[in-house]
Motif scaffolding. Sequence first.
Motif, PDB file in Angstrom:
ATOM      1  N   GLU A  56       0.852  -1.184   0.000  1.00 61.58           N
ATOM      2  CA  GLU A  56       0.000   0.000   0.000  1.00 61.58           C
ATOM      3  C   GLU A  56       0.889   1.235   0.000  1.00 61.58           C
ATOM      4  O   GLU A  56       2.056   1.157   0.396  1.00 61.58           O
ATOM      5  N   GLU A  57       0.328   2.377  -0.391  1.00 58.72           N
ATOM      6  CA  GLU A  57       1.149   3.592  -0.471  1.00 58.72           C
ATOM      7  C   GLU A  57       1.848   3.900   0.839  1.00 58.72           C
ATOM      8  O   GLU A  57       3.006   4.286   0.852  1.00 58.72           O
ATOM      9  N   GLY A  58       1.153   3.719   1.948  1.00 55.22           N
ATOM     10  CA  GLY A  58       1.745   4.071   3.243  1.00 55.22           C
ATOM     11  C   GLY A  58       2.596   2.983   3.867  1.00 55.22           C
ATOM     12  O   GLY A  58       3.264   3.228   4.875  1.00 55.22           O
ATOM     13  N   HIS A  59       2.557   1.782   3.307  1.00 57.12           N
ATOM     14  CA  HIS A  59       3.250   0.642   3.918  1.00 57.12           C
ATOM     15  C   HIS A  59       3.543  -0.389   2.837  1.00 57.12           C
ATOM     16  O   HIS A  59       2.616  -0.999   2.312  1.00 57.12           O
ATOM     17  N   HIS A  60       4.811  -0.532   2.497  1.00 52.26           N
ATOM     18  CA  HIS A  60       5.152  -1.452   1.408  1.00 52.26           C
ATOM     19  C   HIS A  60       6.623  -1.859   1.459  1.00 52.26           C
ATOM     20  O   HIS A  60       7.429  -1.257   2.152  1.00 52.26           O
ATOM     21  N   ILE A  61       6.911  -2.886   0.666  1.00 54.62           N
ATOM     22  CA  ILE A  61       8.298  -3.334   0.484  1.00 54.62           C
ATOM     23  C   ILE A  61       8.897  -2.500  -0.638  1.00 54.62           C
ATOM     24  O   ILE A  61       8.327  -2.430  -1.730  1.00 54.62           O
ATOM     25  N   GLN A  62      10.040  -1.865  -0.372  1.00 56.73           N
ATOM     26  CA  GLN A  62      10.640  -0.942  -1.337  1.00 56.73           C
ATOM     27  C   GLN A  62      11.602  -1.628  -2.301  1.00 56.73           C
ATOM     28  O   GLN A  62      11.730  -1.203  -3.444  1.00 56.73           O
ATOM     29  N   TRP A  63      12.313  -2.641  -1.807  1.00 54.22           N
ATOM     30  CA  TRP A  63      13.244  -3.365  -2.687  1.00 54.22           C
ATOM     31  C   TRP A  63      13.552  -4.736  -2.124  1.00 54.22           C
ATOM     32  O   TRP A  63      13.361  -4.995  -0.938  1.00 54.22           O
ATOM     33  N   ILE A  64      13.999  -5.607  -3.033  1.00 50.84           N
ATOM     34  CA  ILE A  64      14.468  -6.949  -2.692  1.00 50.84           C
ATOM     35  C   ILE A  64      15.827  -7.108  -3.381  1.00 50.84           C
ATOM     36  O   ILE A  64      15.937  -6.854  -4.587  1.00 50.84           O
ATOM     37  N   CYS A  65      16.854  -7.486  -2.640  1.00 50.03           N
ATOM     38  CA  CYS A  65      18.191  -7.673  -3.218  1.00 50.03           C
ATOM     39  C   CYS A  65      18.733  -9.049  -2.861  1.00 50.03           C
ATOM     40  O   CYS A  65      18.453  -9.576  -1.787  1.00 50.03           O
ATOM     41  N   ILE A  66      19.495  -9.614  -3.789  1.00 51.91           N
ATOM     42  CA  ILE A  66      20.046 -10.959  -3.617  1.00 51.91           C
ATOM     43  C   ILE A  66      21.561 -10.894  -3.696  1.00 51.91           C
ATOM     44  O   ILE A  66      22.119 -10.303  -4.629  1.00 51.91           O
ATOM     45  N   HIS A  67      22.211 -11.512  -2.727  1.00 49.71           N
ATOM     46  CA  HIS A  67      23.665 -11.643  -2.712  1.00 49.71           C
ATOM     47  C   HIS A  67      24.017 -13.119  -2.593  1.00 49.71           C
ATOM     48  O   HIS A  67      23.251 -13.910  -2.038  1.00 49.71           O
ATOM     49  N   SER A  68      25.177 -13.471  -3.116  1.00 44.84           N
ATOM     50  CA  SER A  68      25.769 -14.780  -2.851  1.00 44.84           C
ATOM     51  C   SER A  68      26.959 -14.500  -1.948  1.00 44.84           C
ATOM     52  O   SER A  68      27.966 -13.962  -2.416  1.00 44.84           O
ATOM     53  N   GLY A  69      26.820 -14.808  -0.679  1.00 43.22           N
ATOM     54  CA  GLY A  69      27.844 -14.416   0.285  1.00 43.22           C
ATOM     55  C   GLY A  69      27.961 -12.905   0.282  1.00 43.22           C
ATOM     56  O   GLY A  69      26.969 -12.203   0.479  1.00 43.22           O
ATOM     57  N   GLU A  70      29.148 -12.385  -0.004  1.00 46.77           N
ATOM     58  CA  GLU A  70      29.363 -10.935  -0.042  1.00 46.77           C
ATOM     59  C   GLU A  70      29.197 -10.361  -1.444  1.00 46.77           C
ATOM     60  O   GLU A  70      29.326  -9.161  -1.644  1.00 46.77           O
ATOM     61  N   ASN A  71      28.907 -11.219  -2.435  1.00 45.03           N
ATOM     62  CA  ASN A  71      28.812 -10.750  -3.824  1.00 45.03           C
ATOM     63  C   ASN A  71      27.383 -10.370  -4.186  1.00 45.03           C
ATOM     64  O   ASN A  71      26.459 -11.159  -4.003  1.00 45.03           O
ATOM     65  N   PHE A  72      27.224  -9.176  -4.735  1.00 41.21           N
ATOM     66  CA  PHE A  72      25.914  -8.704  -5.184  1.00 41.21           C
ATOM     67  C   PHE A  72      25.473  -9.472  -6.430  1.00 41.21           C
ATOM     68  O   PHE A  72      26.263  -9.654  -7.351  1.00 41.21           O
ATOM     69  N   ASN A  73      24.214  -9.931  -6.489  1.00 46.56           N
ATOM     70  CA  ASN A  73      23.678 -10.611  -7.668  1.00 46.56           C
ATOM     71  C   ASN A  73      22.597  -9.797  -8.367  1.00 46.56           C
ATOM     72  O   ASN A  73      22.627  -9.649  -9.584  1.00 46.56           O
ATOM     73  N   ALA A  74      21.602  -9.314  -7.628  1.00 46.89           N
ATOM     74  CA  ALA A  74      20.472  -8.650  -8.276  1.00 46.89           C
ATOM     75  C   ALA A  74      19.703  -7.823  -7.264  1.00 46.89           C
ATOM     76  O   ALA A  74      19.750  -8.092  -6.058  1.00 46.89           O
TER      77      ALA A  74
END
Length: 124
Positions: A56-74
Motif C-alpha cells: 500500500e502507499e503508506g506501507h510497502h516493500i521498497q526493494w528486494i536484493c540478492i547476494h551470494s555471500g558478499e557478492n551482489f547478484n540482483a
Amino acid sequence: MVDKGPFCGTNRPADPSNMTEAEKKHTPVIECPDTVKAGEPFQVKIKVGEIPHVMEEGHHIQWICIHSGENFNACLNLTPVFTRAEATVTLVKGGAHNKSTLRVMERCNLHGQWEATKEITITE
Ligand SMILES: [Fe+2]
C-alpha cells in the motif's frame, strides 16, 4: 536492556522456528534447489514473507536484493499498489566453491531492513 529500533541494522527472526507475526510478514522466503550444478542456471524464487506483506502507499516493500555471500547478484525496486513483494531470478554458480550462501535482503518503508539466508551446495 536497550530496545533496538527496526531501522537499526538488519532484522532477522529471533527464533526462526517460532516467528512473530511481524517476522512472518517481513522475513524473505527463499525457494531454490538445495543442490545445483556448476555452470547450470537455476531459479531462485523469493517472496516477502511467509504471510504476504501489504503493498500500500503508506506501507510497502521498497526493494528486494540478492547476494551470494558478499557478492551482489540482483536488486529489484518495487512500487506500492501495482506490485507484489516477490521476485524470481535466474542464477548460475561457478565451480570455484562447493557451497554458497544466498542472502536475500528486503526493506519495508515502516519496518526496516530484513534478511534471510539459504545455503546451497554446488556440484561439478
Ligand atoms: Fe512492514
